[in-house]
Structures are given as structure tokens and as C-alpha cells.
Scaffold this motif. Structure first.
Motif, mmCIF file in Angstrom:
data_model
loop_
_atom_site.group_PDB
_atom_site.id
_atom_site.type_symbol
_atom_site.label_atom_id
_atom_site.label_comp_id
_atom_site.label_asym_id
_atom_site.label_seq_id
_atom_site.Cartn_x
_atom_site.Cartn_y
_atom_site.Cartn_z
ATOM 1 N N ILE A 84 0.832 -1.203 0.000
ATOM 2 C CA ILE A 84 0.000 0.000 0.000
ATOM 3 C C ILE A 84 0.866 1.252 0.000
ATOM 4 C CG2 ILE A 84 -1.638 1.359 1.370
ATOM 5 C CD1 ILE A 84 -2.802 -1.347 2.344
ATOM 6 N N LEU A 85 1.906 1.271 0.808
ATOM 7 C CA LEU A 85 2.793 2.432 0.860
ATOM 8 C C LEU A 85 3.406 2.713 -0.508
ATOM 9 C CD1 LEU A 85 4.485 1.572 4.260
ATOM 10 C CD2 LEU A 85 3.097 3.615 3.836
ATOM 11 N N ARG A 86 3.772 1.644 -1.208
ATOM 12 C CA ARG A 86 4.321 1.821 -2.552
ATOM 13 C C ARG A 86 3.238 2.309 -3.507
ATOM 14 N NH1 ARG A 86 6.965 -3.270 -5.636
ATOM 15 N NH2 ARG A 86 4.775 -3.894 -5.536
ATOM 16 N N TYR A 87 2.034 1.767 -3.375
ATOM 17 C CA TYR A 87 0.906 2.168 -4.211
ATOM 18 C C TYR A 87 0.577 3.654 -4.019
ATOM 19 C CZ TYR A 87 -4.007 2.326 -5.765
ATOM 20 O OH TYR A 87 -5.198 2.655 -6.378
ATOM 21 N N CYS A 88 0.758 4.156 -2.812
ATOM 22 C CA CYS A 88 0.487 5.556 -2.514
ATOM 23 C C CYS A 88 1.534 6.498 -3.112
ATOM 24 C CB CYS A 88 0.412 5.773 -1.004
ATOM 25 S SG CYS A 88 -1.057 5.071 -0.234
ATOM 26 N N ASN A 89 2.623 5.929 -3.591
ATOM 27 C CA ASN A 89 3.658 6.710 -4.281
ATOM 28 C C ASN A 89 4.281 7.777 -3.385
ATOM 29 O OD1 ASN A 89 5.239 7.080 -6.600
ATOM 30 N ND2 ASN A 89 3.952 8.746 -7.329
ATOM 31 N N PHE A 90 4.523 7.423 -2.139
ATOM 32 C CA PHE A 90 5.245 8.328 -1.256
ATOM 33 C C PHE A 90 6.665 8.539 -1.785
ATOM 34 C CE2 PHE A 90 2.107 6.752 1.933
ATOM 35 C CZ PHE A 90 1.602 7.988 2.317
ATOM 36 N N PRO A 91 7.305 9.675 -1.469
ATOM 37 C CA PRO A 91 8.617 9.985 -2.029
ATOM 38 C C PRO A 91 9.670 8.896 -1.832
ATOM 39 C CG PRO A 91 7.713 11.924 -0.967
ATOM 40 C CD PRO A 91 6.765 10.799 -0.668
ATOM 41 N N ALA A 92 9.682 8.239 -0.671
ATOM 42 C CA ALA A 92 10.714 7.237 -0.390
ATOM 43 C C ALA A 92 10.231 5.801 -0.580
ATOM 44 C CB ALA A 92 11.240 7.406 1.039
ATOM 45 N N ALA A 93 9.051 5.638 -1.193
ATOM 46 C CA ALA A 93 8.501 4.286 -1.388
ATOM 47 C C ALA A 93 8.879 3.742 -2.757
ATOM 48 C CB ALA A 93 6.994 4.300 -1.208
ATOM 49 N N LYS A 94 10.136 3.881 -3.118
ATOM 50 C CA LYS A 94 10.632 3.414 -4.414
ATOM 51 C C LYS A 94 11.408 2.114 -4.203
ATOM 52 C CE LYS A 94 9.139 7.363 -6.061
ATOM 53 N NZ LYS A 94 7.857 7.438 -6.762
ATOM 54 N N TYR A 95 10.703 1.047 -3.936
ATOM 55 C CA TYR A 95 11.360 -0.222 -3.652
ATOM 56 C C TYR A 95 10.600 -1.355 -4.331
ATOM 57 C CZ TYR A 95 7.685 0.080 -0.082
ATOM 58 O OH TYR A 95 6.496 0.255 0.569
ATOM 59 N N GLY A 96 11.337 -2.404 -4.629
ATOM 60 C CA GLY A 96 10.719 -3.632 -5.091
ATOM 61 C C GLY A 96 10.392 -4.515 -3.903
ATOM 62 N N ILE A 97 9.418 -5.388 -4.052
ATOM 63 C CA ILE A 97 9.049 -6.342 -3.007
ATOM 64 C C ILE A 97 9.214 -7.745 -3.565
ATOM 65 C CG2 ILE A 97 7.225 -7.162 -1.462
ATOM 66 C CD1 ILE A 97 5.940 -4.389 -1.664
ATOM 67 N N VAL A 98 9.969 -8.565 -2.876
ATOM 68 C CA VAL A 98 10.199 -9.937 -3.347
ATOM 69 C C VAL A 98 10.213 -10.875 -2.144
ATOM 70 C CG1 VAL A 98 12.719 -9.615 -3.315
ATOM 71 C CG2 VAL A 98 11.718 -11.443 -4.706
ATOM 72 N N SER A 99 9.559 -12.002 -2.277
ATOM 73 C CA SER A 99 9.511 -12.941 -1.154
ATOM 74 C C SER A 99 10.822 -13.712 -1.057
ATOM 75 C CB SER A 99 8.340 -13.908 -1.303
ATOM 76 O OG SER A 99 8.641 -14.933 -2.227
ATOM 77 N N THR A 100 11.212 -14.023 0.148
ATOM 78 C CA THR A 100 12.449 -14.780 0.345
ATOM 79 C C THR A 100 12.321 -16.189 -0.231
ATOM 80 O OG1 THR A 100 11.737 -15.466 2.568
ATOM 81 C CG2 THR A 100 13.064 -13.454 2.395
#
Length: 213
Positions: A84-100
């Protein structure tokens, strides 16, 4: 993490940001996004981190130069919150998400080049620099073998990213169900010690509701 008892000085109006966040979150998950009393402090702090709000960070005692280790019981909403934080496009939410688990599966198929891929990062938006990553569900993967060689894949990746954190300010985020003691048991004291330098610890209570129900 608890909300401070007194109002926090900030350049942002959280009285507007939080309702906006809930609206965006509800749209993302397809139903009303409910924030329980026990997680208000966590969500407030995470939004402040994503906004790089130094005044809130100082008041709530977390470090904007460190990543976030979000811990809590199964189903409390850790992964969804990062999405959700990434979806909201906050300035520092520029990350990929990957499961271990996905990383270990790749390692089993392709071998040691996978360590390099996730240690040094994948270019983000065609920028030739290590990509910020959120490793999801640390601890659900197992120690893997590649042609008979034992390898604690996530330990190796995180140790390398620690070096890049020190040298190049590379940010890493984690979600996990593990306690501090379980992390040390599974990954060793050397990594746990470095994780204290790399991460702010934001933790859900063990009694947190399962949002998957």
C-alpha cells in the motif's frame, strides 16, 4: 510503536494524510482498510519514514537513514502495508518487493548469480544504481543446496547489502514473523548484529488480529 502523547511538530498535515492513506488503501485492497488502535503508531511512523519527515523521526526515535524491519504474527498485514505504501507513491517508497521463498527458488534453479542479483540490486526505473528492496517473509525460506553446497541464501544477501548500506547508503526493508532470538538462531549472531545497524524495528503485537480472516 506507540503514537506520542503530545502533538508532533511537522511540515506535513497528518490529519489529512491519514484519511487519504486509508482511502487509497481501501481502493488497493478492495474493501475498507481498518487501522486498529494497536497499529496506529506503526502506520504513522511508516508514513513519516516514507515522507522522510525528520521532525517526526526525531520525536518517535527512528532513523531515516536506516531501512525498516516490520515484524509481527502471521496475517497482521505486514506485506500488504508495504504494498500500500508503494501504491500511494510516497517519495521514499521506491522499492521492489520480493519474497524470500521466491529468491531461494531462483537460487535452486540458477545458482550463485542470484546472490549477486539481490545483493547488489536490480536497476530501478533504468537508474544504474542498487535498487531498494523489501524482502518479504524472512524466515519462511530454508537453507538451500545448489549442487550439494549448503548456502544460507538470505544471510549471504543481507550481509552483502549491509556492506553496501555502509558504503553507499543502500536501503533494505524486511518483513518477518521471527523474533530477535529466532533470527539469530537461523542466520547467526554476525548478521543479527549488523541488522541492528541496518534497520528500524517496527513491531506488531503478538495479539494483533489476523486481517486475512
Amino acid at each position: 510503536m506507540q503514537l506520542p502523547e503530545k502533538a508532533i511538530e511537522s511540515r506535513y498535515d497528518y490529519n489529512k494524510i491519514i484519511p487519504w492513506f486509508r482511502k487509497k488503501a481501501s481502493k488497493f485492497i478492495g474493501k475498507e482498510y481498518v487501522i486498529s488502535e494497536s497499529e496506529k503508531g506503526i502506520i504513522f511512523a511508516l508514513i513519516a519514514w516514507m515522507l522522510k519527515d525528520d521532525l517526526v523521526a526525531k520525536e518517535m526515535n527512528f532513523d531515516l537513514n536506516k531501512g525498516i524491519l516490520l515484524s509481527g504474527p502471521i496475517g497482521c498485514g505486514k506485506t500488504t502495508l508495504f504494498k500500500i505504501l508503494r501504491y500511494c507513491n510516497f517519495p521514499a517508497a521506491k522499492y521492489g518487493i520480493v519474497s524470500t521463498r521466491h529468491i531461494v527458488s531462483e537460487f535452486m534453479r540458477e545458482g550463485y548469480e542470484i546472490l549477486e542479483k539481490y545483493s547488489n540490486g536490480i536497476p530501478y526505473n533504468n537508474q544504474q544504481k542498487p535498487r531498494y528492496l523489501c524482502f518479504d517473509d524472512l524466515g519462511t525460506e530454508t537453507s538451500s543446496k545448489y549442487f550439494g553446497n549448503d548456502c544460507n541464501v538470505m544471510a549471504e544477501i543481507l550481509l552483502t547489502r549491509y556492506d553496501l548500506f555502509k558504503e553507499k547508503d543502500l536501503i533494505t526493508h524486511l518483513t518477518t514473523n521471527l523474533s530477535a532470538g529466532e533470527i539469530e538462531s537461523q542466520y547467526g549472531n554476525r548478521l543479527r548484529s549488523r541488522m541492528r545497524e541496518m534497520f528500524n524495528l517496527f513491531g506488531y503485537e503478538e495479539s494483533s488480529d489476523d486481517k486475512r480472516k
